[in-house]
Design a protein around this motif. Structure first.
Motif, PDB file in Angstrom:
ATOM      1  N   ASN A 305     -23.257 -42.069 -33.319  1.00  0.00           N
ATOM      2  CA  ASN A 305     -22.522 -40.873 -33.732  1.00  0.00           C
ATOM      3  C   ASN A 305     -22.587 -39.890 -32.567  1.00  0.00           C
ATOM      4  OD1 ASN A 305     -25.102 -39.575 -33.924  1.00  0.00           O
ATOM      5  ND2 ASN A 305     -25.330 -40.510 -35.953  1.00  0.00           N
ATOM      6  N   ASP A 318     -20.651 -53.203 -37.736  1.00  0.00           N
ATOM      7  CA  ASP A 318     -20.194 -53.065 -39.131  1.00  0.00           C
ATOM      8  C   ASP A 318     -20.359 -51.637 -39.649  1.00  0.00           C
ATOM      9  OD1 ASP A 318     -19.520 -55.727 -39.282  1.00  0.00           O
ATOM     10  OD2 ASP A 318     -21.495 -56.343 -40.016  1.00  0.00           O
ATOM     11  N   ASP A 319     -21.251 -50.874 -39.029  1.00  0.00           N
ATOM     12  CA  ASP A 319     -21.490 -49.503 -39.492  1.00  0.00           C
ATOM     13  C   ASP A 319     -20.503 -48.501 -38.904  1.00  0.00           C
ATOM     14  OD1 ASP A 319     -23.599 -50.309 -41.001  1.00  0.00           O
ATOM     15  OD2 ASP A 319     -25.138 -49.761 -39.538  1.00  0.00           O
ATOM     16  N   CYS A 320     -19.637 -48.951 -38.008  1.00  0.00           N
ATOM     17  CA  CYS A 320     -18.718 -48.028 -37.329  1.00  0.00           C
ATOM     18  C   CYS A 320     -17.302 -48.183 -37.871  1.00  0.00           C
ATOM     19  CB  CYS A 320     -18.735 -48.283 -35.817  1.00  0.00           C
ATOM     20  SG  CYS A 320     -17.678 -47.131 -34.896  1.00  0.00           S
ATOM     21  N   GLU A 321     -16.640 -47.050 -38.059  1.00  0.00           N
ATOM     22  CA  GLU A 321     -15.272 -47.063 -38.595  1.00  0.00           C
ATOM     23  C   GLU A 321     -14.209 -47.088 -37.505  1.00  0.00           C
ATOM     24  OE1 GLU A 321     -15.114 -43.487 -40.797  1.00  0.00           O
ATOM     25  OE2 GLU A 321     -16.449 -44.181 -42.400  1.00  0.00           O
ATOM     26  N   CYS A 322     -14.605 -47.003 -36.224  1.00  0.00           N
ATOM     27  CA  CYS A 322     -13.582 -46.894 -35.170  1.00  0.00           C
ATOM     28  C   CYS A 322     -12.828 -48.211 -34.999  1.00  0.00           C
ATOM     29  CB  CYS A 322     -14.208 -46.427 -33.859  1.00  0.00           C
ATOM     30  SG  CYS A 322     -14.822 -47.741 -32.789  1.00  0.00           S
ATOM     31  N   ARG A 323     -11.636 -48.119 -34.450  1.00  0.00           N
ATOM     32  CA  ARG A 323     -10.783 -49.308 -34.315  1.00  0.00           C
ATOM     33  C   ARG A 323     -11.348 -50.301 -33.317  1.00  0.00           C
ATOM     34  NH1 ARG A 323      -5.543 -48.098 -32.395  1.00  0.00           N
ATOM     35  NH2 ARG A 323      -6.281 -46.093 -31.639  1.00  0.00           N
ATOM     36  N   CYS A 325     -14.529 -51.078 -32.858  1.00  0.00           N
ATOM     37  CA  CYS A 325     -15.570 -51.871 -33.520  1.00  0.00           C
ATOM     38  C   CYS A 325     -15.026 -52.702 -34.673  1.00  0.00           C
ATOM     39  CB  CYS A 325     -16.681 -50.955 -34.028  1.00  0.00           C
ATOM     40  SG  CYS A 325     -17.641 -50.214 -32.697  1.00  0.00           S
ATOM     41  N   ASN A 326     -13.822 -52.386 -35.140  1.00  0.00           N
ATOM     42  CA  ASN A 326     -13.221 -53.180 -36.208  1.00  0.00           C
ATOM     43  C   ASN A 326     -12.204 -54.180 -35.682  1.00  0.00           C
ATOM     44  OD1 ASN A 326     -13.996 -52.223 -39.145  1.00  0.00           O
ATOM     45  ND2 ASN A 326     -14.056 -50.424 -37.811  1.00  0.00           N
ATOM     46  N   HIS A 353     -15.145 -47.240 -27.237  1.00  0.00           N
ATOM     47  CA  HIS A 353     -15.771 -46.928 -28.536  1.00  0.00           C
ATOM     48  C   HIS A 353     -16.431 -45.539 -28.489  1.00  0.00           C
ATOM     49  CE1 HIS A 353     -18.793 -46.737 -31.683  1.00  0.00           C
ATOM     50  NE2 HIS A 353     -19.676 -46.546 -30.720  1.00  0.00           N
ATOM     51  N   ARG A 360     -12.794 -39.001 -32.891  1.00  0.00           N
ATOM     52  CA  ARG A 360     -12.757 -39.050 -34.361  1.00  0.00           C
ATOM     53  C   ARG A 360     -13.337 -37.768 -34.963  1.00  0.00           C
ATOM     54  NH1 ARG A 360     -16.357 -43.657 -36.428  1.00  0.00           N
ATOM     55  NH2 ARG A 360     -17.976 -42.142 -35.919  1.00  0.00           N
TER      56      ARG A 360
END
Length: 415
Positions: A305, A318-323, A325-326, A353, A360
């Motif tokens: 963060n 898996d704990d990150c919402e950014c594109r 990491c997804n 990231h 974000r």
């Protein structure tokens, strides 16, 4: 040519639109620092290791982006004339770099974000000028602006002389006087700029900032708002880990701007980003610039963060919402699971990231300000700092005194 409109406010935080010619930038905004010239040639995006990978993101290189569009990370970027000589280039190459504006090179011709060209005052003052393999160039205000304009920028700023915390009083005044003289010369040439001109001011507290503004006003032939389109607050990088100093500096700068009738101008904070940004937005900062996203990646650090980093091999995507990491493509790159990866490819995805995390948070803040709800802003800051011992005291003080006071001022007088 350049305008700044405040479209929403929540306490002292404000959301705005910076318009320069046909480009619009939503604020608050972070200008990620990019070194456009890393010692190489155009075919290799001028090189630069991880810097090159970031430029490949900016230039939509599908082999680096995985086919996704990440242009929203680069709506406005910062570069500096001092970075031109970072790789020890020869003078002929410097001249070649400056023969075309950045967007005139084929590799950057599709880039449509804003380019903020810094004068590089901190580095130039420290190094004494621009130094390459076979050249040494003294840099004054005119030479700095000539090089800035060669880059084809949307925003330029005068050559400044940043103050260091260890400077004696007389040295600080001398640097402020040099910055003021440069600002006056810069203003004389503003008709040559097809974009926005920003003015640098320096100081950590009210008296220093008052002196900085006074010296500049004495040198200028016209009021600041007629000569400049924005204010850039400098000299804070050596104090970047002291959030109390940063909040005080931005607050005092805003107060000076308000008292002098300049508060309609956007306020840029030079060289600061990361965990300080939410608090600085809360007291009225509009834009920032920093290379921290890149330096963290180069050091193998992955941002959890705004406050925490972990070594990249300990990151839980898996704990990150950014594109980034997804996206399985970037996960594989950051885990070094693909063939023929260079270190710049692995760390480039980490840097993207890290930047996405900062962008974000500013996007969230823009939305909160749009709602004009001070309570929501206070809740956001409380949540952000709840586990940060070093920040809690200053954040809660800020919230309780200026954003959402426990006791609102009333007309009632208590004996």
């Amino acid at each position: 040519m350049a305008s700044f409109d405040v479209v929403a406010e929540a306490g002292e935080a404000r959301r705005g639109q910076l318009q320069i010619n046909d480009r619009t930038l939503e604020t608050p905004h972070l200008f990620p620092v990019i070194n456009f010239y890393g010692g190489g040639n155009e075919g290799a995006l001028f090189g630069g290791g991880v810097h090159r990978t970031i430029k490949e993101f900016l230039a939509h290189d599908n082999e680096v982006t995985g086919g996704e569009d990440y242009s929203d990370l680069f709506n406005g970027v910062m570069t500096s004339i001092s970075s031109l000589a970072d790789y020890g280039i020869r003078e002929k190459k410097l001249e070649w770099y400056l023969d075309n504006e950045i967007r005139e090179w084929d590799c950057f011709s599709d880039y449509d974000g804003m380019i903020f060209a810094d004068s590089g005052g901190y580095k130039i003052l420290k190094q004494g000028g621009l130094e390459g393999e076979d050249f040494e160039k003294d840099i004054d205000q005119d030479k700095a602006l000539d090089i800035q304009l060669d880059l084809g920028p949307d925003i330029v700023v005068n050559l400044d002389h940043p103050i260091h915390p260890d400077d004696e009083f007389e040295e600080r005044i001398e640097k402020m006087e040099q910055t003021a003289a440069n600002a006056a010369r810069f203003a004389e040439r503003r008709d040559e700029v097809n974009g926005a001109c920003y003015l640098t001011v320096h100081g950590y507290y009210e008296a220093m900032l008052e002196r900085s503004f006074d010296l500049i006003e004495d040198e200028l032939a016209e009021p600041i708002p007629e000569a400049f389109d924005g204010i850039a607050l400098g000299s804070l990088v050596p104090r970047k880990d002291n959030v109390e100093v940063l909040v005080e500096a931005v607050s005092d700068c805003k107060r000076e701007m308000q008292q002098r009738g300049y508060d309609d101008l956007p306020l840029h904070v030079l060289g600061i980003s990361g965990n300080a940004m939410p608090l600085l937005v809360a007291v009225g900062a509009d834009t920032f610039d920093s290379a921290s996203y890149l330096h963290q990646a180069i050091n193998g650090k992955y941002c959890v963060n705004l406050f925490e980093t972990v070594p990249i091999d300990e990151a839980n995507f898996d704990d990150c919402e950014c594109r980034i990491c997804n996206d399985d493509f970037h996960r594989a790159r950051m885990r070094n699971e693909m063939d023929d990866l260079y270190q710049k490819d692995i760390l480039g995805s980490v840097a993207a990231h890290n930047l996405a995390v900062q962008q974000r948070e500013l996007r969230k803040f823009r939305q909160l300000i749009a709602e004009a709800d001070k309570e929501r802003v206070a809740e956001y800051l409380e949540e952000a700092v709840k586990d940060q011992k070093g920040f809690r005291k200053f954040a809660y003080q800020l919230i309780n005194e200026r954003i959402n006071p426990y006791f609102e001022e009333t007309d009632t007088t208590y004996a």
